[in-house]
Design a protein around this motif. Structure first.
Motif, PDB file in Angstrom:
ATOM      1  N   THR A  75       0.832  -1.207   0.000  1.00  0.00           N
ATOM      2  CA  THR A  75       0.000   0.000   0.000  1.00  0.00           C
ATOM      3  C   THR A  75       0.866   1.255   0.000  1.00  0.00           C
ATOM      4  O   THR A  75       0.591   2.210  -0.734  1.00  0.00           O
ATOM      5  CB  THR A  75      -0.944   0.000   1.219  1.00  0.00           C
ATOM      6  OG1 THR A  75      -1.765  -1.174   1.163  1.00  0.00           O
ATOM      7  CG2 THR A  75      -1.808   1.237   1.256  1.00  0.00           C
ATOM      8  N   PHE A  76       1.915   1.250   0.807  1.00  0.00           N
ATOM      9  CA  PHE A  76       2.815   2.407   0.866  1.00  0.00           C
ATOM     10  C   PHE A  76       3.529   2.614  -0.470  1.00  0.00           C
ATOM     11  O   PHE A  76       3.687   3.755  -0.915  1.00  0.00           O
ATOM     12  CB  PHE A  76       3.855   2.246   1.973  1.00  0.00           C
ATOM     13  CG  PHE A  76       3.292   2.150   3.368  1.00  0.00           C
ATOM     14  CD1 PHE A  76       2.094   2.735   3.720  1.00  0.00           C
ATOM     15  CD2 PHE A  76       3.984   1.448   4.346  1.00  0.00           C
ATOM     16  CE1 PHE A  76       1.585   2.644   5.015  1.00  0.00           C
ATOM     17  CE2 PHE A  76       3.502   1.352   5.638  1.00  0.00           C
ATOM     18  CZ  PHE A  76       2.291   1.949   5.974  1.00  0.00           C
ATOM     19  N   LEU A  77       3.972   1.534  -1.090  1.00  0.00           N
ATOM     20  CA  LEU A  77       4.658   1.642  -2.385  1.00  0.00           C
ATOM     21  C   LEU A  77       3.718   2.165  -3.469  1.00  0.00           C
ATOM     22  O   LEU A  77       4.126   2.967  -4.317  1.00  0.00           O
ATOM     23  CB  LEU A  77       5.247   0.296  -2.801  1.00  0.00           C
ATOM     24  CG  LEU A  77       6.447  -0.199  -2.006  1.00  0.00           C
ATOM     25  CD1 LEU A  77       6.828  -1.607  -2.447  1.00  0.00           C
ATOM     26  CD2 LEU A  77       7.627   0.744  -2.140  1.00  0.00           C
ATOM     27  N   ILE A  78       2.499   1.720  -3.440  1.00  0.00           N
ATOM     28  CA  ILE A  78       1.511   2.193  -4.401  1.00  0.00           C
ATOM     29  C   ILE A  78       1.286   3.691  -4.207  1.00  0.00           C
ATOM     30  O   ILE A  78       1.251   4.458  -5.177  1.00  0.00           O
ATOM     31  CB  ILE A  78       0.199   1.397  -4.271  1.00  0.00           C
ATOM     32  CG1 ILE A  78       0.414  -0.043  -4.751  1.00  0.00           C
ATOM     33  CG2 ILE A  78      -0.941   2.076  -5.024  1.00  0.00           C
ATOM     34  CD1 ILE A  78      -0.699  -1.007  -4.357  1.00  0.00           C
ATOM     35  N   ARG A  79       1.183   4.110  -2.972  1.00  0.00           N
ATOM     36  CA  ARG A  79       0.961   5.522  -2.663  1.00  0.00           C
ATOM     37  C   ARG A  79       2.176   6.388  -3.005  1.00  0.00           C
ATOM     38  O   ARG A  79       2.046   7.423  -3.656  1.00  0.00           O
ATOM     39  CB  ARG A  79       0.623   5.673  -1.180  1.00  0.00           C
ATOM     40  CG  ARG A  79       0.393   7.114  -0.731  1.00  0.00           C
ATOM     41  CD  ARG A  79       0.377   7.246   0.764  1.00  0.00           C
ATOM     42  NE  ARG A  79       1.725   6.971   1.282  1.00  0.00           N
ATOM     43  CZ  ARG A  79       1.979   6.633   2.535  1.00  0.00           C
ATOM     44  NH1 ARG A  79       1.000   6.487   3.397  1.00  0.00           N
ATOM     45  NH2 ARG A  79       3.208   6.429   2.939  1.00  0.00           N
ATOM     46  N   ASP A  80       3.356   5.964  -2.572  1.00  0.00           N
ATOM     47  CA  ASP A  80       4.544   6.812  -2.665  1.00  0.00           C
ATOM     48  C   ASP A  80       5.281   6.716  -3.996  1.00  0.00           C
ATOM     49  O   ASP A  80       5.901   7.682  -4.433  1.00  0.00           O
ATOM     50  CB  ASP A  80       5.524   6.478  -1.537  1.00  0.00           C
ATOM     51  CG  ASP A  80       4.956   6.799  -0.166  1.00  0.00           C
ATOM     52  OD1 ASP A  80       3.953   7.534  -0.081  1.00  0.00           O
ATOM     53  OD2 ASP A  80       5.517   6.301   0.830  1.00  0.00           O
ATOM     54  N   TYR A  81       5.254   5.536  -4.617  1.00  0.00           N
ATOM     55  CA  TYR A  81       6.001   5.332  -5.855  1.00  0.00           C
ATOM     56  C   TYR A  81       5.087   5.131  -7.066  1.00  0.00           C
ATOM     57  O   TYR A  81       5.562   4.901  -8.170  1.00  0.00           O
ATOM     58  CB  TYR A  81       6.940   4.126  -5.718  1.00  0.00           C
ATOM     59  CG  TYR A  81       8.077   4.365  -4.754  1.00  0.00           C
ATOM     60  CD1 TYR A  81       9.294   4.857  -5.213  1.00  0.00           C
ATOM     61  CD2 TYR A  81       7.949   4.104  -3.396  1.00  0.00           C
ATOM     62  CE1 TYR A  81      10.355   5.080  -4.340  1.00  0.00           C
ATOM     63  CE2 TYR A  81       9.006   4.323  -2.510  1.00  0.00           C
ATOM     64  CZ  TYR A  81      10.195   4.816  -2.990  1.00  0.00           C
ATOM     65  OH  TYR A  81      11.248   5.036  -2.126  1.00  0.00           O
ATOM     66  N   ALA A 136       0.861  -5.354  -8.628  1.00  0.00           N
ATOM     67  CA  ALA A 136       1.827  -6.389  -9.014  1.00  0.00           C
ATOM     68  C   ALA A 136       3.259  -5.887  -8.871  1.00  0.00           C
ATOM     69  O   ALA A 136       4.127  -6.616  -8.375  1.00  0.00           O
ATOM     70  CB  ALA A 136       1.571  -6.849 -10.442  1.00  0.00           C
ATOM     71  N   GLU A 137       3.522  -4.651  -9.292  1.00  0.00           N
ATOM     72  CA  GLU A 137       4.871  -4.077  -9.161  1.00  0.00           C
ATOM     73  C   GLU A 137       5.272  -3.966  -7.699  1.00  0.00           C
ATOM     74  O   GLU A 137       6.417  -4.249  -7.332  1.00  0.00           O
ATOM     75  CB  GLU A 137       4.928  -2.683  -9.793  1.00  0.00           C
ATOM     76  CG  GLU A 137       4.815  -2.657 -11.282  1.00  0.00           C
ATOM     77  CD  GLU A 137       4.656  -1.240 -11.813  1.00  0.00           C
ATOM     78  OE1 GLU A 137       5.269  -0.971 -12.863  1.00  0.00           O
ATOM     79  OE2 GLU A 137       3.949  -0.424 -11.193  1.00  0.00           O
ATOM     80  N   ALA A 138       4.336  -3.526  -6.870  1.00  0.00           N
ATOM     81  CA  ALA A 138       4.628  -3.367  -5.443  1.00  0.00           C
ATOM     82  C   ALA A 138       4.993  -4.704  -4.810  1.00  0.00           C
ATOM     83  O   ALA A 138       6.001  -4.816  -4.097  1.00  0.00           O
ATOM     84  CB  ALA A 138       3.441  -2.727  -4.734  1.00  0.00           C
ATOM     85  N   LEU A 139       4.190  -5.716  -5.067  1.00  0.00           N
ATOM     86  CA  LEU A 139       4.461  -7.031  -4.484  1.00  0.00           C
ATOM     87  C   LEU A 139       5.747  -7.643  -5.031  1.00  0.00           C
ATOM     88  O   LEU A 139       6.534  -8.221  -4.282  1.00  0.00           O
ATOM     89  CB  LEU A 139       3.276  -7.967  -4.710  1.00  0.00           C
ATOM     90  CG  LEU A 139       2.016  -7.605  -3.923  1.00  0.00           C
ATOM     91  CD1 LEU A 139       0.844  -8.475  -4.365  1.00  0.00           C
ATOM     92  CD2 LEU A 139       2.252  -7.697  -2.425  1.00  0.00           C
ATOM     93  N   ARG A 140       5.980  -7.494  -6.321  1.00  0.00           N
ATOM     94  CA  ARG A 140       7.216  -8.009  -6.920  1.00  0.00           C
ATOM     95  C   ARG A 140       8.432  -7.317  -6.293  1.00  0.00           C
ATOM     96  O   ARG A 140       9.437  -7.961  -5.983  1.00  0.00           O
ATOM     97  CB  ARG A 140       7.188  -7.800  -8.430  1.00  0.00           C
ATOM     98  CG  ARG A 140       8.323  -8.436  -9.169  1.00  0.00           C
ATOM     99  CD  ARG A 140       8.216  -8.367 -10.697  1.00  0.00           C
ATOM    100  NE  ARG A 140       7.523  -7.210 -11.239  1.00  0.00           N
ATOM    101  CZ  ARG A 140       6.270  -7.226 -11.727  1.00  0.00           C
ATOM    102  NH1 ARG A 140       5.556  -8.342 -11.717  1.00  0.00           N
ATOM    103  NH2 ARG A 140       5.712  -6.128 -12.225  1.00  0.00           N
ATOM    104  N   THR A 141       8.331  -6.023  -6.069  1.00  0.00           N
ATOM    105  CA  THR A 141       9.421  -5.263  -5.452  1.00  0.00           C
ATOM    106  C   THR A 141       9.709  -5.772  -4.049  1.00  0.00           C
ATOM    107  O   THR A 141      10.862  -5.967  -3.665  1.00  0.00           O
ATOM    108  CB  THR A 141       9.071  -3.758  -5.414  1.00  0.00           C
ATOM    109  OG1 THR A 141       8.909  -3.295  -6.758  1.00  0.00           O
ATOM    110  CG2 THR A 141      10.143  -2.957  -4.717  1.00  0.00           C
ATOM    111  N   ILE A 142       8.668  -5.998  -3.289  1.00  0.00           N
ATOM    112  CA  ILE A 142       8.839  -6.470  -1.912  1.00  0.00           C
ATOM    113  C   ILE A 142       9.448  -7.869  -1.892  1.00  0.00           C
ATOM    114  O   ILE A 142      10.460  -8.110  -1.234  1.00  0.00           O
ATOM    115  CB  ILE A 142       7.490  -6.460  -1.163  1.00  0.00           C
ATOM    116  CG1 ILE A 142       6.991  -5.023  -0.983  1.00  0.00           C
ATOM    117  CG2 ILE A 142       7.621  -7.167   0.192  1.00  0.00           C
ATOM    118  CD1 ILE A 142       5.528  -4.919  -0.611  1.00  0.00           C
ATOM    119  N   TYR A 143       8.825  -8.804  -2.609  1.00  0.00           N
ATOM    120  CA  TYR A 143       9.253 -10.199  -2.547  1.00  0.00           C
ATOM    121  C   TYR A 143      10.627 -10.445  -3.153  1.00  0.00           C
ATOM    122  O   TYR A 143      11.292 -11.418  -2.792  1.00  0.00           O
ATOM    123  CB  TYR A 143       8.214 -11.113  -3.193  1.00  0.00           C
ATOM    124  CG  TYR A 143       6.954 -11.255  -2.363  1.00  0.00           C
ATOM    125  CD1 TYR A 143       7.014 -11.673  -1.044  1.00  0.00           C
ATOM    126  CD2 TYR A 143       5.712 -10.962  -2.907  1.00  0.00           C
ATOM    127  CE1 TYR A 143       5.866 -11.794  -0.279  1.00  0.00           C
ATOM    128  CE2 TYR A 143       4.553 -11.094  -2.149  1.00  0.00           C
ATOM    129  CZ  TYR A 143       4.636 -11.505  -0.837  1.00  0.00           C
ATOM    130  OH  TYR A 143       3.504 -11.628  -0.079  1.00  0.00           O
TER     131      TYR A 143
END
Length: 75
Positions: free
Chosen positions: A20-26, A31-38
């Motif tokens: 959620t934070f990545l979607i908001r801030d970046y 899918a991009e957010a989850l791929r970035t995290i994992y």
């Protein structure tokens, strides 16, 4: 004593918040957010329950993920 199932649940909750934070801030999509995290080095540490990261707040954990994204390594 915290069971492994409880630890995994706590990690999953943090990952949800981080996405959620990545979607908001970046402006990532989900899918991009989850791929970035994992795929991050940070996630390896979060999922290693010996580090204790899973017991910290999502914002505390987000600091480490953002640092890795911005500087290529964990603080």
């Amino acid at each position: 004593m915290t069971t492994q199932i409880e630890k995994n649940f706590m990690i999953d909750c943090i990952v949800t918040d981080l996405a959620t934070f990545l979607i908001r801030d970046y402006h990532f999509n989900e899918a991009e957010a989850l791929r970035t995290i994992y795929s991050s080095e940070y996630y390896e540490r979060l999922s290693d329950t010996a580090t204790g990261f899973y017991t910290e707040s999502s914002l505390y954990n987000y600091h480490y993920l953002r640092h890795e994204l911005e500087y290529g390594k964990i603080a």
